[in-house]
Design an enzyme around this catalytic site. Structure first.
Site, PDB file in Angstrom:
ATOM      1  CD  GLU A  49      -0.625  -1.659   2.979  1.00  0.00           C
ATOM      2  OE1 GLU A  49      -0.402  -2.569   2.165  1.00  0.00           O
ATOM      3  OE2 GLU A  49      -0.956  -1.866   4.164  1.00  0.00           O
ATOM      4  CG  ASN A  50       5.067   1.080   0.739  1.00  0.00           C
ATOM      5  OD1 ASN A  50       4.550   0.012   0.428  1.00  0.00           O
ATOM      6  ND2 ASN A  50       6.376   1.246   0.814  1.00  0.00           N
TER       7      ASN A  50
END
Lengths: 211, 231
Positions: free
Chosen positions: A46-47
């Site tokens: 998700e980064n």
């Protein structure tokens, strides 16, 4: 013998088909990536890392390349980078085929609790769990079947604050693989070697149906 | 001539007022504007609202800013870290306010602010503790929570390269919150490792156009990395 953490991850990996885009949570879920060899699976972090490869070899670490668990990673061929808004648009917009998370509790209606241990938790840390629970096409949980002190984590209704409602489709534990079916609840898929259905039911806090 | 490059961190942070909402980029230590955070500690602004993913590690950077009593409120998704000692102490003693926002909602609230959208509906957090106090609405039979845009007075961001227009290129997973925060603040300040001639950055590589950026300061983070391709 019940499954080890690594065997739980390996068992889950056998059910991941080639071509899926998969987001793995921290802990046992992360181990799933080690067991999909031979299949092209896109691991999303998700980064903003779309297409993670294996952990870096010693001496080849790039300090600018981490996953959501802040571990150093590598890129697979075909990988790309996006910022947080785009990464979570991918998650919330339903473009992730599978999200694998750990849990404190899973209820027979598919409710998930995995972010806070009470309403008065001093500083509960939600991270991306609610986004993944609401947005991924399907959510599988991998966890120990009971807590360290032996309390069941498969329950009729979650006691801990919820992460998402009716979102868990399947649970992989050290004792069994269990589907979560709408209207029906927990349905046994298969047992770990040497585990009996009676033992499984004794260690569960809700009915486990079996065909 | 457009020239957003300033010569010092002090100049980059000049005019940041007490009471500002400060968006701070980075995810873990990657893409974190550490030199600008140190500069903000020096600069002295207080009563700040800090918006970032984590609540600081150890006693440096944002944790130090909090320890000095300069942060009134923190808005983040994950107030735990490997060493959250400062935040946990302040929070326990009731000396800092906390607003927990799911990570994707945090990014989208900031994006909305940058895109001129005052509020939006999302399924994230529907039916959970985090929908409390928020408007809830059904669309096509599904429950959604209304979330408000989250603009900043200041954004502190980090990039790998910049030019004098303020165009920014990120490195590795270093983009994270930086591009979206750059869009959402009245004053966007970028710390960068390298300044390039105008025209030297490939247009396809520029993730943040300089239109979103007000000031750029080059910082020495103590050495360069060797990329795998160069090794």
């Amino acid at each position: 013998m019940p499954f080890t953490r690594d065997q739980m991850a390996a068992r889950l990996a056998t059910d991941v088909p080639e071509g899926w885009c998969v987001n793995l949570g921290i802990g046992i879920p992360t181990l799933v990536a080690n067991h999909v060899q031979g299949k092209e699976v896109i691991f999303q972090s998700e980064n903003g890392v779309i297409g993670m490869g294996p952990a870096p070899a010693k001496g080849h670490e790039d300090p600018w390349l981490i996953n959501a668990g802040k571990q150093l990673v590598t890129l697979a061929k075909g990988a790309s980078f996006v910022g947080h808004a785009d990464s979570f648009a991918m998650i919330r917009g339903g473009h992730i085929d599978l999200c694998v998370l750990g849990a404190f509790e899973v209820a027979e209606n598919g409710d998930l609790a995995n972010w806070a241990t009470s309403e008065n938790d001093t500083a509960p840390a939600v991270g991306g769990a609610m986004d993944l629970a609401a947005g991924a096409k399907r959510l599988w949980v991998v966890m120990e079947h009971t807590t360290k002190d032996g309390r069941p984590k498969l329950v009729e209704r979650c006691g801990y604050p919820l992460t998402g409602l009716a979102c868990v489709r399947r649970v992989y534990t050290n004792l069994a693989v269990i589907d979560v079916l709408p209207e029906k609840g927990f349905m046994l898929v298969d047992l770990a070697p040497g585990v009996t259905l009676d033992e499984l039911r004794a260690k569960s806090g809700a009915a486990i149906h079996a065909n | 001539m457009i020239n957003k490059i300033v010569q010092s961190v002090a100049e980059a942070l000049a005019g940041v007022k007490d009471g500002s909402t400060v968006l701070i980029g980075g995810f873990g230590s990657v893409g974190q504007p550490d030199v600008l955070i140190e500069g903000l500690i020096e600069q002295g602004a207080k009563d700040l609202v800090a918006v970032l993913n984590n609540a600081g590690v150890g006693r440096i950077g944002v944790a130090r800013l909090m320890e000095l009593g300069r942060v009134r409120k923190i808005i983040c998704s994950f107030p735990r870290s490997s060493d959250p000692v400062v935040f946990e102490t302040l929070y326990r003693e009731g000396r800092i306010e906390l607003e927990i926002t799911p990570q994707g909602t945090l990014a989208e609230r900031i994006r909305a602010a940058g895109a001129g959208i005052p509020a939006f509906y999302t399924a994230t957090a529907a039916g959970t503790l985090l929908e409390r106090g928020k408007e809830v609405r059904e669309f096509d039979g599904k429950r959604y929570v209304m979330e408000r845009a989250l603009p900043g007075d200041v954004a502190l961001i980090e990039a790998w390269e910049a030019d004098r227009w303020g165009n920014l290129v990120y490195r590795g997973s270093g983009a994270n919150f930086n591009p979206v925060m750059a869009m959402a603040a009245t004053l966007t300040v970028a710390q960068v490792q390298h300044i390039r001639e105008l025209g030297a950055l490939h247009p396809h590589m520029i993730m943040t156009p300089g239109v979103y950026v007000n000031r750029v300061v080059q910082v020495d983070r103590g050495g360069d990395w060797v990329t795998p391709e160069q090794a």
